[in-house]
Design an enzyme around this catalytic site. Structure first.
Site, PDB file in Angstrom:
ATOM      1  N   CYS A   2       0.836  -1.206   0.000  1.00  0.00           N
ATOM      2  CA  CYS A   2       0.000   0.000   0.000  1.00  0.00           C
ATOM      3  C   CYS A   2       0.868   1.253   0.000  1.00  0.00           C
ATOM      4  O   CYS A   2       1.963   1.274   0.527  1.00  0.00           O
ATOM      5  CB  CYS A   2      -0.870   0.043   1.246  1.00  0.00           C
ATOM      6  SG  CYS A   2      -2.011  -1.313   1.323  1.00  0.00           S
ATOM      7  N   ARG A  28       5.274   0.353  -5.722  1.00  0.00           N
ATOM      8  CA  ARG A  28       5.147  -0.534  -4.553  1.00  0.00           C
ATOM      9  C   ARG A  28       4.204  -1.704  -4.831  1.00  0.00           C
ATOM     10  O   ARG A  28       4.112  -2.638  -4.069  1.00  0.00           O
ATOM     11  CB  ARG A  28       4.648   0.269  -3.346  1.00  0.00           C
ATOM     12  CG  ARG A  28       5.607   1.342  -2.870  1.00  0.00           C
ATOM     13  CD  ARG A  28       4.904   2.371  -2.012  1.00  0.00           C
ATOM     14  NE  ARG A  28       4.533   1.850  -0.727  1.00  0.00           N
ATOM     15  CZ  ARG A  28       5.330   1.890   0.373  1.00  0.00           C
ATOM     16  NH1 ARG A  28       6.522   2.417   0.280  1.00  0.00           N
ATOM     17  NH2 ARG A  28       4.935   1.405   1.529  1.00  0.00           N
ATOM     18  N   TRP A  74      -2.788  -2.579  -1.759  1.00  0.00           N
ATOM     19  CA  TRP A  74      -2.354  -3.935  -2.096  1.00  0.00           C
ATOM     20  C   TRP A  74      -3.130  -4.826  -1.146  1.00  0.00           C
ATOM     21  O   TRP A  74      -2.902  -4.801   0.074  1.00  0.00           O
ATOM     22  CB  TRP A  74      -0.851  -4.072  -1.882  1.00  0.00           C
ATOM     23  CG  TRP A  74      -0.292  -5.386  -2.315  1.00  0.00           C
ATOM     24  CD1 TRP A  74      -0.053  -5.804  -3.590  1.00  0.00           C
ATOM     25  CD2 TRP A  74       0.075  -6.488  -1.473  1.00  0.00           C
ATOM     26  NE1 TRP A  74       0.463  -7.077  -3.591  1.00  0.00           N
ATOM     27  CE2 TRP A  74       0.542  -7.525  -2.314  1.00  0.00           C
ATOM     28  CE3 TRP A  74       0.088  -6.698  -0.099  1.00  0.00           C
ATOM     29  CZ2 TRP A  74       0.998  -8.741  -1.813  1.00  0.00           C
ATOM     30  CZ3 TRP A  74       0.541  -7.909   0.396  1.00  0.00           C
ATOM     31  CH2 TRP A  74       0.984  -8.922  -0.465  1.00  0.00           C
ATOM     32  N   ASN A  98      -1.945   1.777   5.774  1.00  0.00           N
ATOM     33  CA  ASN A  98      -1.030   0.753   5.271  1.00  0.00           C
ATOM     34  C   ASN A  98      -0.673  -0.126   6.463  1.00  0.00           C
ATOM     35  O   ASN A  98      -0.187   0.368   7.473  1.00  0.00           O
ATOM     36  CB  ASN A  98       0.219   1.394   4.670  1.00  0.00           C
ATOM     37  CG  ASN A  98       1.221   0.326   4.184  1.00  0.00           C
ATOM     38  OD1 ASN A  98       0.839  -0.837   4.004  1.00  0.00           O
ATOM     39  ND2 ASN A  98       2.464   0.714   4.011  1.00  0.00           N
ATOM     40  N   GLY A  99      -0.944  -1.425   6.361  1.00  0.00           N
ATOM     41  CA  GLY A  99      -0.639  -2.325   7.476  1.00  0.00           C
ATOM     42  C   GLY A  99      -1.779  -3.322   7.658  1.00  0.00           C
ATOM     43  O   GLY A  99      -2.633  -3.467   6.787  1.00  0.00           O
ATOM     44  N   GLU A 475      17.695 -17.904  -7.490  1.00  0.00           N
ATOM     45  CA  GLU A 475      17.378 -16.540  -7.943  1.00  0.00           C
ATOM     46  C   GLU A 475      16.890 -16.560  -9.390  1.00  0.00           C
ATOM     47  O   GLU A 475      15.926 -15.873  -9.731  1.00  0.00           O
ATOM     48  CB  GLU A 475      18.581 -15.634  -7.766  1.00  0.00           C
ATOM     49  CG  GLU A 475      18.385 -14.220  -8.248  1.00  0.00           C
ATOM     50  CD  GLU A 475      17.184 -13.500  -7.622  1.00  0.00           C
ATOM     51  OE1 GLU A 475      16.657 -13.969  -6.584  1.00  0.00           O
ATOM     52  OE2 GLU A 475      16.761 -12.485  -8.191  1.00  0.00           O
ATOM     53  N   LYS A 479      13.145 -15.174 -10.597  1.00  0.00           N
ATOM     54  CA  LYS A 479      13.010 -14.130 -11.635  1.00  0.00           C
ATOM     55  C   LYS A 479      12.007 -14.570 -12.688  1.00  0.00           C
ATOM     56  O   LYS A 479      11.118 -13.833 -13.078  1.00  0.00           O
ATOM     57  CB  LYS A 479      14.364 -13.850 -12.301  1.00  0.00           C
ATOM     58  CG  LYS A 479      15.297 -13.001 -11.504  1.00  0.00           C
ATOM     59  CD  LYS A 479      14.861 -11.561 -11.331  1.00  0.00           C
ATOM     60  CE  LYS A 479      14.113 -11.191 -10.103  1.00  0.00           C
ATOM     61  NZ  LYS A 479      14.421 -11.452  -8.784  1.00  0.00           N
ATOM     62  N   GLU A 482       8.251 -14.927 -11.257  1.00  0.00           N
ATOM     63  CA  GLU A 482       7.546 -13.726 -10.744  1.00  0.00           C
ATOM     64  C   GLU A 482       7.177 -12.756 -11.860  1.00  0.00           C
ATOM     65  O   GLU A 482       6.262 -11.967 -11.678  1.00  0.00           O
ATOM     66  CB  GLU A 482       8.332 -13.042  -9.639  1.00  0.00           C
ATOM     67  CG  GLU A 482       9.591 -12.332 -10.029  1.00  0.00           C
ATOM     68  CD  GLU A 482      10.214 -11.610  -8.827  1.00  0.00           C
ATOM     69  OE1 GLU A 482       9.494 -11.087  -7.963  1.00  0.00           O
ATOM     70  OE2 GLU A 482      11.440 -11.586  -8.761  1.00  0.00           O
ATOM     71  N   HIS A 498      15.950 -37.534  -6.476  1.00  0.00           N
ATOM     72  CA  HIS A 498      15.257 -38.106  -5.308  1.00  0.00           C
ATOM     73  C   HIS A 498      13.777 -37.771  -5.314  1.00  0.00           C
ATOM     74  O   HIS A 498      13.186 -37.484  -4.275  1.00  0.00           O
ATOM     75  CB  HIS A 498      15.927 -37.600  -4.018  1.00  0.00           C
ATOM     76  CG  HIS A 498      17.363 -38.035  -3.903  1.00  0.00           C
ATOM     77  ND1 HIS A 498      17.727 -39.311  -3.554  1.00  0.00           N
ATOM     78  CD2 HIS A 498      18.508 -37.374  -4.190  1.00  0.00           C
ATOM     79  CE1 HIS A 498      19.042 -39.414  -3.578  1.00  0.00           C
ATOM     80  NE2 HIS A 498      19.552 -38.250  -3.956  1.00  0.00           N
ATOM     81  N   LYS A 594       6.348  -4.244  -4.328  1.00  0.00           N
ATOM     82  CA  LYS A 594       7.788  -3.976  -4.323  1.00  0.00           C
ATOM     83  C   LYS A 594       8.330  -4.056  -2.902  1.00  0.00           C
ATOM     84  O   LYS A 594       9.447  -4.465  -2.685  1.00  0.00           O
ATOM     85  CB  LYS A 594       8.085  -2.578  -4.901  1.00  0.00           C
ATOM     86  CG  LYS A 594       9.568  -2.255  -4.978  1.00  0.00           C
ATOM     87  CD  LYS A 594      10.313  -3.230  -5.856  1.00  0.00           C
ATOM     88  CE  LYS A 594      11.817  -3.035  -5.836  1.00  0.00           C
ATOM     89  NZ  LYS A 594      12.559  -4.108  -6.539  1.00  0.00           N
TER      90      LYS A 594
END
Ligand code: AGP
Length: 599
Positions: A2, A28, A74, A98-99, A475, A479, A482, A498, A594
């Site tokens: 947010c 964000r 968000w 926000n929270g 990583e 990438k 996402e 395995h 973000k």
């Protein structure tokens, strides 16, 4: 995550300022937007499911309002829709938040018993209801806010307006970031400084349990008992407002291409000669180094763990902050806890940091955003100089984190004499040449575009590696998934057989890197295992391996301290071009933020 913007002025129409702020906060990540202002005694609220530009279409341009608040949401509680978007109004109170209000169910029942009804699924509407309830009861905003702080569990950065008050915006803060910008006749509130950087560089930082009263010419900040606090004014030092994409189609590509500069900028103070390494913190008194982070930052930590253990003989562990904060951490004064965060606002990482601080153990941070909550909480912070990273998928921040951690490990090797000086000098020379070493990889876009054409319609892609190459596989896999939304998994090369190898079918793409000659042969045989089951394999390596059963992407032979900085480039660009072929929203992927400032 947010984003919040507020503004009160005697000279300016605040609507364009609110919209500018929301546009800057888009990075964000969000799924709805809204704003509210008071004009001639009337409270107006506009909110939409969608982008800020959709909100602008709902706002008449010729309004001239002097007080207002705005928000990008968000979603945490409740579906992505207009009714759950902020601002929320209950009675006399209108807020953006926000929270997460963790005890909102209990509060909602109490308020319903007092006759309140609610329209949305949002915890924020409950917060507005609680504030309205106390305000009606006490007819005093200080008592109202102090009571709110006592009763509410969770995290919040709140801007609130009272219906009949066209002069003042009130703010309350706990865990989620909030700053107050100041200029002549106009004051601002925002989640971070870039949102108001166009109007002022001077700001105050709100700390936990503080609340404030902001008018156009006055800023008063109080502690949770209502005692007035004198705050030090800050001047923003970060690089100027986020520039545009330049020649690139996406911020992510721009930020990938900037890495040959941002890495050099980040490590520059430490690599000009061997003594410069001593500018970095002395780790010799510690017996264990714990590294705590989330997502890509955690993957940078895995590189640091490998280098510290292999080259300085120092025990190191990497933890996901969301796990670390709830487990036994076996802390003592011989343990250094390193926290890695691009945004410096990640809730799980901040909570883990506060836990170590409460245990009175040493902390060090690798952070990109100056003056961020995590940066301000650490005992010591080393800033990456990646500049503002706009794309949600982290690239240049990751390589700056890896570079800084690699040089930190190198400095520790120097202090503990676990690497000969002549070898150290050679590695520093390589670091000084990192720009020219990276350029050929960054320029080889055709290779990555061609690979992207082969994989962009696949449903599953695997990344495998051993040791440091396993950290890179993690990583690389993150990438791809996402930003392209293709399912992907990273696996230790030796572990695939395995169980998970059952998922390998004809033409399943499998990526790997082999950059450690001691174990490369093992990785190659793991590739052969999947090739024999039909996989289409790609290998990033610095060895002269010619084998027509898989495609090789060659990187230059450099010290192990630099290899991750080279290996990750093909992974980043293959992910980028794959997502581009799929017409994905590369800079703002669905569901992602973000900076994840909630648990
Ligand atoms: C990485 O591409 C993601 N955006 C995400 O995993 C990110 O690295 C993670 O949320 C940690 O963020 P931070 O570095 O700002 O703490």
């Amino acid at each position: 995550m947010c984003g919040i913007v507020g503004c009160v002025s005697t000279k300016k129409n605040i609507i364009p300022i609110l919209v500018d702020g929301l546009n800057t906060l888009e990075y964000r990540g969000y799924d709805s937007a809204g704003l509210s202002y008071i004009k001639d005694g009337n409270l107006i609220i506009n909110k939409v499911k969608g982008r800020v530009k959709d909100l602008e279409n709902h706002i008449s341009k010729n309004i001239n309002a002097n007080i207002g608040i705005a928000h990008t949401r968000w979603a945490t509680h409740g579906k992505v829709n207009e009714i759950n978007a902020h601002p929320h109004n209950v009675g006399n109170i209108t807020i953006v938040h926000n929270g997460i209000i963790e005890n909102f169910h209990k509060l909602k029942e109490k308020l319903k018993n007092k006759g309140y009804t609610f329209k949305s699924e949002s915890d924020t509407e409950i917060a507005a209801g609680l504030l309205d309830y106390y305000y009606n009861k006490y007819q005093n905003i200080d008592k109202t806010i102090q009571k709110f702080i006592k009763k509410v569990d969770g995290s919040y950065a709140i801007c609130l307006m009272i219906n009949n008050d066209e002069k003042t915006i009130y703010v309350i803060k706990k865990d989620s970031p909030l700053i107050i910008g100041t200029s002549k006749h106009t004051n601002y509130i925002a989640s971070d400084v870039p949102a108001i950087l166009k109007y002022t560089k001077k700001y105050y930082i709100l700390e936990d349990y503080e609340y404030g009263k902001i008018t156009s010419d006055d800023i008063k900040i109080y502690d949770k008992e209502g005692k007035l606090i004198q705050k030090e004014i800050k001047e923003y030092q970060g690089s100027d407002l986020i520039s545009d994409k330049g020649i690139y189609d996406h911020y992510m590509l721009k930020e990938i291409m900037e890495q040959n500069i941002t890495i050099r900028k980040t490590i520059n103070p430490y690599i000009n000669n061997i003594e410069d390494l001593l500018k970095l913190p002395d780790l010799t008194k510690y017996e264990r180094i714990d590294i705590i982070a989330c997502g890509t930052a955690m993957h940078a930590g895995l590189v640091a763990k490998y280098l510290l253990e292999e080259y300085t003989n120092t025990k190191s562990e990497v933890f996901l902050a969301s796990e670390y904060r709830y487990q036994n951490n076996f802390l003592n004064n011989k343990v250094l806890s390193i926290f890695i965060s691009q945004s410096g606002e990640t809730a799980d990482t901040l909570a883990a940091l506060k836990k170590v601080q409460q245990a009175k153990c040493d902390t060090l941070g690798i952070v990109n955003v100056k003056e961020s909550s995590i940066a301000r909480t650490l005992d010591q912070v080393l800033y990456t100089e990646a500049g503002p990273e706009i794309a949600v998928a982290s690239t240049k921040a990751y390589t700056s984190q890896v570079a800084l951690l690699s040089v930190l490990a190198l400095s520790h090797a120097y202090r503990t004499k676990t690497i000969k000086e002549e070898k150290l000098i050679h590695i520093l020379e390589e670091f000084r040449s990192i720009t020219s070493i990276l350029n050929p990889l960054l320029e080889d876009t055709k290779t990555y575009e061609n690979i992207a054409k082969k994989i962009y319609e696949k449903s599953d892609v695997f990344y495998i590696g051993r040791g440091l190459d396993y950290a890179l596989a993690m990583e690389g896999s993150l990438k791809l998934k996402e930003i392209s939304y293709i399912h992907s998994e990273a696996y230790a090369a030796g572990e695939l057989k395995h169980g998970t190898i059952s998922l390998i079918t004809k033409n399943t793409p499998v990526f790997s890197s082999a950059t450690n000659k001691k174990i490369n042969a093992k990785t190659i045989s793991n590739l052969k295992e999947v090739i024999s089951r039909g996989a289409e394999c790609y290998l990033i390596t610095d060895e002269d391996i010619t084998d027509n059963s898989f495609q090789t992407i060659k990187i230059k032979k450099v010290s192990m301290f630099l290899k991750p900085l080279l290996t990750i480039i093909p992974y980043q660009l293959i992910a980028y071009y794959t997502a581009k072929l799929k017409n994905c929203d590369i800079d703002k992927p669905r569901n992602l933020a973000k900076s994840v400032t909630v648990e």
